[in-house]
Motif scaffolding. Sequence first.
Motif, mmCIF file in Angstrom:
data_model
loop_
_atom_site.group_PDB
_atom_site.id
_atom_site.type_symbol
_atom_site.label_atom_id
_atom_site.label_comp_id
_atom_site.label_asym_id
_atom_site.label_seq_id
_atom_site.Cartn_x
_atom_site.Cartn_y
_atom_site.Cartn_z
ATOM 1 N N GLU A 1 -10.740 10.549 17.379
ATOM 2 C CA GLU A 1 -11.491 9.563 18.140
ATOM 3 C C GLU A 1 -10.941 8.182 17.813
ATOM 4 O O GLU A 1 -10.123 8.021 16.897
ATOM 5 C CB GLU A 1 -12.971 9.660 17.772
ATOM 6 N N ALA B 1 -12.024 5.503 16.243
ATOM 7 C CA ALA B 1 -12.143 5.036 14.855
ATOM 8 C C ALA B 1 -11.202 5.791 13.923
ATOM 9 O O ALA B 1 -10.750 5.235 12.918
ATOM 10 C CB ALA B 1 -13.587 5.191 14.384
ATOM 11 N N ASP B 2 -10.889 7.057 14.257
ATOM 12 C CA ASP B 2 -9.964 7.843 13.436
ATOM 13 C C ASP B 2 -8.580 7.204 13.416
ATOM 14 O O ASP B 2 -7.925 7.133 12.376
ATOM 15 C CB ASP B 2 -9.851 9.279 13.950
ATOM 16 N N GLU C 1 -7.819 4.053 13.824
ATOM 17 C CA GLU C 1 -7.862 2.847 12.999
ATOM 18 C C GLU C 1 -7.872 3.181 11.513
ATOM 19 O O GLU C 1 -7.205 2.515 10.720
ATOM 20 C CB GLU C 1 -9.080 2.010 13.377
ATOM 21 N N THR C 2 -8.599 4.225 11.140
ATOM 22 C CA THR C 2 -8.643 4.633 9.739
ATOM 23 C C THR C 2 -7.286 5.105 9.263
ATOM 24 O O THR C 2 -6.833 4.728 8.181
ATOM 25 C CB THR C 2 -9.697 5.752 9.540
ATOM 26 N N ARG D 1 -4.929 2.042 8.997
ATOM 27 C CA ARG D 1 -5.314 1.199 7.870
ATOM 28 C C ARG D 1 -4.956 1.850 6.532
ATOM 29 O O ARG D 1 -4.382 1.203 5.656
ATOM 30 C CB ARG D 1 -6.815 0.888 7.939
#
Length: 132
Positions: A46, A48-49, A51-52, A55
């Motif tokens: 998804e 947010a995954d 971005e994680t 990062r």
Amino acid sequence: DLTDREAVQAMVGRIVQRHGRLDVLVASGAGASSDSLAFKLFMEMEGADFETYIRSHWLTRAHAIQAAAAAMRAQRHGKIVAIGTDAGRVATVGESFIGGATGGTNLVLIIAGILSLTSGLSFVALGRKSRR
């Protein structure tokens, strides 16, 4: 916290202050801890995954490499060793994103980015070819 650029720069500054110089940085994979994102295939990820992963697997190394390169450039000496997975060169099932961010399908995006970063950095910041 390797995801915090200013904290990484401060860490490198403390190393140089304490030891007088920084000779070698080994920038390896990051994000493998008890609170890391569980493995997911690219099509299962998804927003947010992404971005994680970026990062924790790419920015952490980029912050360390940038801070170390600045110190090494100032002292006109130093070596940076960036370690990744072969997924950055050869597509591997389940590693597409990490490979690209570090240079495989999850891994491929991350690995390819680290390979490109270090090759470009060697010319731009340090004035020499990188060794692979």
